[in-house]
Scaffold this active site. Structure first.
Site, mmCIF file in Angstrom:
data_model
loop_
_atom_site.group_PDB
_atom_site.id
_atom_site.type_symbol
_atom_site.label_atom_id
_atom_site.label_comp_id
_atom_site.label_asym_id
_atom_site.label_seq_id
_atom_site.Cartn_x
_atom_site.Cartn_y
_atom_site.Cartn_z
ATOM 1 N N ASP A 96 58.789 14.675 15.510
ATOM 2 C CA ASP A 96 58.152 14.611 16.825
ATOM 3 C C ASP A 96 57.365 15.897 17.072
ATOM 4 O O ASP A 96 57.841 16.990 16.767
ATOM 5 C CB ASP A 96 59.212 14.443 17.908
ATOM 6 N N HIS A 152 50.410 4.462 16.758
ATOM 7 C CA HIS A 152 50.678 5.446 17.805
ATOM 8 C C HIS A 152 49.711 6.624 17.722
ATOM 9 O O HIS A 152 49.193 7.090 18.744
ATOM 10 C CB HIS A 152 52.125 5.927 17.681
#
Length: 304
Positions: free
Chosen positions: A143, A215
């Site tokens: 992330d 994404h």
């Protein structure tokens, strides 16, 4: 530019997010004063980093206009995207982010915050977060790959000097609940197509193979060939039965955050972020995070 230092304080494994609404008989300035009075003691002697934000309209009501970011406004209406898919609006009046090296410090200081604000505000939402596998979220992917370095982050996260609200930031706070079983049923190559990155080492797929609804394709913003990043401080939240990603994104202007959400939802072009098939936002709010100098105007005087 005198930003609240907790925005950039990396490495804290334990997190707590507290959202408050103004008490019915309290004035907005009383809430700001009470919050400002907590920042110094908890950040210097409580063993935690404390970041304070306010509903943009509430901050604008009490602050000097020079300390108010021009673009900031609350998340007051749900964002409806392609096919009626919706991001909820759960705006509150104040947001307190506590981050520390252990759960005890975050818990104890969180209780001190609730007690300190009790005369003027009511706790409406509490979320516990933690770092998962150092730098990954619960999908198993790294992330924050697109995050700027700490040298570059202030220019991304903070309103520039000479602008209204200089040194402050606009933060988007969303809790995204994961469909872990659905996600984990996908083979790795399918997960990588959803993300637009490789899973082991987070290398972005090339333009020829990266799906348009991945994404990465939906969240990386470019204007006239220039990428416009934000500064993410995401962690995992929840327990074994319900869990997900606490998205905490800071920006120098709100447009970047709003445009990212519009693109994820498929507003305009109908192309919805594929990751939203496996994770759903359950909260959504924007807060103005004032500079230290702006917040200090409301702090109680030092005791001799």
């Amino acid at each position: 530019m005198n930003a609240q230092p907790g925005i950039f304080a990396l490495g804290t494994p334990e997190h707590g997010y507290l959202e408050f609404d103004l008490a019915p008989d309290a004035e907005p300035i009383a809430l700001v004063q009470a919050a400002a009075g907590l920042v110094g003691p908890l950040s210097t002697t409580g063993g935690v980093n404390l970041v304070v934000g306010f509903r943009p309209e509430l901050w604008a009501e009490v602050a000097d206009p020079a300390d108010v970011p021009a673009s900031a406004r609350g998340f007051e209406q749900p964002l409806v995207g392609a096919g009626g898919w919706t991001m909820p609006a759960t705006q509150h009046d104040a947001w307190m982010w506590v981050a520390g090296g252990d759960r005890t410090a975050v818990f104890d200081n969180g209780r001190a915050i609730v007690s300190g604000l009790a005369p003027v505000a009511r706790l409406r939402r509490e979320t516990t977060g933690w770092l998962y596998r150092h730098d990954r979220d619960l999908t198993g992917f790294i992330d924050g790959t697109e995050n700027p370095s700490l040298l570059e982050a202030p220019a991304v996260a903070l309103v520039p000097a000479q602008k209204p609200g200089a040194g402050s930031s606009v933060v988007l706070v969303q809790m995204w609940e994961h469909d872990g079983d659905g996600w984990e049923s996908l083979p790795t190559h399918a997960q990588e197509n959803v993300m637009g990155r490789t899973k082991p080492d987070s290398i972005e797929l090339d333009d020829e193979t990266k799906p348009a609804d991945s994404h990465v394709a939906r969240t990386v913003l470019e204007v006239d060939g220039e990428e416009l990043p934000i500064f993410r401080r995401n962690v995992a939240f929840g327990g074994v039965s319900r869990h997900g990603t606490a998205f905490v994104g800071f920006s120098r202007d709100q447009w970047r955050l709003e445009e990212m959400l519009r693109r994820m939802a498929g507003v305009g072009d109908g192309v919805r972020d594929a990751l939203t098939r496996y994770t759903q936002p359950v909260t959504g709010a924007y807060y103005t995070v004032p500079s230290v100098d702006a917040l200090a105007h409301f702090a109680p005087p030092d005791e001799d």
